[in-house]
Design an enzyme around this catalytic site. Structure first.
Site, short mmCIF file in Angstrom:
data_model
loop_
_atom_site.label_atom_id
_atom_site.label_comp_id
_atom_site.label_asym_id
_atom_site.label_seq_id
_atom_site.Cartn_x
_atom_site.Cartn_y
_atom_site.Cartn_z
N THR A 1 39.87 15.53 -28.32
CA THR A 1 39.49 14.17 -27.96
C THR A 1 38.42 14.18 -26.89
OG1 THR A 1 41.00 13.83 -26.08
CG2 THR A 1 41.91 13.47 -28.30
N ASP A 2 37.72 13.07 -26.77
CA ASP A 2 36.92 12.82 -25.59
C ASP A 2 37.89 12.50 -24.45
OD1 ASP A 2 34.76 12.40 -23.90
OD2 ASP A 2 33.73 11.04 -25.26
#
Length: 590
Positions: free
Chosen positions: A283-284
């Protein structure tokens, strides 16, 4: 099951056995810990040991620091972690994304302006050569976004341009350069693609609005190119892609539409299924509102893994997040199969890096390597070369302004226009000396009488700081006669220094004085050269500019090259606009 022998892992039988044996010997807590990428908030030895011993983290991305500090941090982590760590850095623009004394090579847009993919290769190679020398093994790059909307607040200079073929070519070149460092890997970002929305997923929703056919021909082209060439990891952005979400799930409602980080349609359907990506997905950063606005954090952690993501960035509060993830497994939201798949990809990446073949005390390179590589002359020379090729004369309506020489324009007034206050990463790396002061001194060294314009508001504020009572009428009531204004200088440089990316608004903060010099109303009264040192879209706010230049940064070598080109004339500017610096507006071309 994950095919660990296929791209991008390409593991041997022996490597695969290490992955299988390691997973078989892990406790549940150790398995849960591998799903986390920690954001290192301290380099204290006890803290570092705690993160690997108590929370069994799979990877870390740390706060900036000097090369020596990062090296020591990474040594402690690797020597104390039961399973070797993925240690990531943001080497988008150079080794300065790995350590503060690393070499800034050039932004993606600056590289794009050269039109030369070899510079993108050198960016990938040199940036990550420095990163590897201090113990990093994964770059959160190449940035693979395409800038279609000049008002996008995230990308700024973090794109090779607005042409998908150019972005694909240069992102691949960066990847190839990074791979020239043995064992070094890349995580491209931000899937499914940023550069369309005018909003910032740090503080709001963000949407990739393309239909499926448009996406395939643009962002899809970029990701297919990287995947075909061995890209190991992809960072999923907090960005929705409604067309493909509906393609893979025709029954999905608007309320059910999720950003890629929480979307099985985009991760398992588009990325794994259609694109065939076999590598690791992360994920970011999880504190962005593009994620947090969709559901409770305790629900988002296991939802990300359940949706097909393998690693989660970052902890908020360690114990709380760890328990939320673990609970997601215990109650079945993360299935045994999905956990096993994620672990295989995480460990396969570590095996691909060769981390499992080294003793804990041998994972780090020798300190002499750090001293030899970080900030070396070869890399600073490359920065200078790129500056010479990138600076772009975007607009040149009055063909007799250049060259700028002391014989033609002895007195140069520099009007320094800063942006609205830039938070976070922008202000953290702001130079102590302003580009205006540096440019003034460089012009003076060439025989010009250069000075920086001081606005009446600045004078008034200084008097107030000194405890004086200012005469407001003196600052706001009158206007300088045009004749007097023209007699006081021969040429004006409007130097606009606004960061591109990482801020909600990237617009000039013009002064409000009547008849002052901040806004170049005088383009037909005196020769005016408008120069943007950072984001390339200043014409939207200064459409009257008749000579407009993008330098893409304000490093010392860039400003040296700028002065040389100004003095040499139009032919010296060889950079080509990689984005639409005219912002698609009618009046900017007048």
């Amino acid at each position: 099951m994950v095919d660990m022998k296929a791209k991008p892992f390409c593991l041997s039988e022996e490597d695969c056995r290490w992955v299988e044996d390691t997973i078989a010997g892990m406790t549940l807590d150790e398995k849960i810990g591998q799903l986390f990428f920690n954001m290192g908030s301290s380099r204290e030895e006890d803290y570092l040991k705690m993160t690997v011993n108590d929370y069994h983290i799979g990877g870390i991305r740390y706060n900036p620091g000097k090369a020596e500090e990062i090296y020591e941090q990474n040594r402690i982590l690797q020597e104390n972690s039961k399973i070797p760590l993925i240690i990531a850095c943001n080497t988008e623009n150079g080794g300065n994304g790995a350590c503060t004394d690393g070499t800034m090579i050039g932004s993606q847009t600056k590289i794009g302006a050269t039109g030369n993919a070899d510079y993108a290769y050198q960016l990938g190679y040199m940036s990550n050569k420095e990163a590897a020398a201090i113990g990093c093994n994964l770059s959160f790059a190449p940035v693979s976004d395409i800038l279609y909307n000049w008002e996008n607040p995230v990308i700024g200079l973090r794109t090779y341009g607005n042409n998908p073929e150019r972005v694909a070519e240069m992102a691949k070149a960066y990847l190839d350069g990074a791979h020239a460092n043995p064992g070094f890997c890349c995580a491209a970002k931000h899937f499914p693609g940023d550069g369309l929305d005018f909003r910032d997923q740090h503080v709001a929703n963000s949407v990739n609005t393309m239909n499926c056919e448009e996406w395939d021909a643009t962002f899809g082209l970029v990701y297919r190119t990287l995947i075909d060439n061995g890209l190991e990891a992809i960072m999923a952005g907090h960005i929705m892609q409604p067309a493909y979400a509906r393609h893979f799930n025709p029954e999905i409602t608007d309320e059910e539409m999720m950003p890629a980080t929480l979307s099985p349609e985009l991760i398992q359907g588009l990325l794994r299924g259609k694109l065939g990506f076999n590598g690791m997905v992360l994920t970011d950063a999880s504190h962005m509102v593009g994620l947090t606005c969709r559901m409770k954090r305790s629900e988002a952690l296991p939802r990300a893994i359940a949706s097909g993501v393998d690693m989660f960035l970052f902890f908020n509060e360690m114990e709380e997040d760890f328990e939320s993830m673990k609970q997601g497994y215990l109650d079945g939201r993360i299935t045994e199969e999905r956990l096993d798949e994620a672990l295989h990809r995480i460990l396969a990446l570590k095996a691909h890096m060769g981390l499992h073949k080294k003793a804990k005390t041998e994972i780090m390179p020798p300190r002499s390597r750090m001293e030899e590589v970080v900030g070396c002359k070869e890399h600073t020379d490359m920065q200078k070369e790129i500056s010479g090729r990138a600076i772009t004369l975007v607009k040149y309506k009055d063909k007799d302004v250049l060259p700028v020489t002391p014989e033609r324009y002895k007195r140069i007034m520099i009007v320094y226009v800063k942006g609205l206050s830039a938070p976070g990463l922008v202000s953290m790396f702001a130079p102590k000396t302003s580009p205006a002061e540096t440019l003034r001194d460089k012009l003076a060294a060439k025989g010009f009488e250069a000075f920086i314009y001081e606005s009446p508001i600045d004078k008034m504020m200084q008097e107030m700081k000194e405890g004086k009572a200012p005469d407001f009428n003196a600052y706001f009531a009158g206007k300088t006669p045009i004749k007097e204004f023209r007699e006081n200088q021969d040429l004006i440089i409007t130097l606009v220094d606004i960061a591109g990316g990482f801020q909600p608004v990237a617009r000039p903060a013009f002064g409000m004085t009547k008849g002052g010099g901040e806004i170049p109303w005088y383009v037909f009264e005196l020769p005016v050269v408008v120069i943007s040192t950072q984001q390339p879209f200043v014409l939207a706010d200064i459409p009257q500019a008749r000579t407009y230049i993008n330098t893409y940064d304000s490093s010392d070598s860039t400003l040296d090259a700028l002065v040389e080109k100004l003095m040499a004339g139009e032919a010296a500017f060889v950079g080509q606009d990689p984005v639409d610096s005219y912002c698609g507006l009618f009046d900017t071309r007048i």
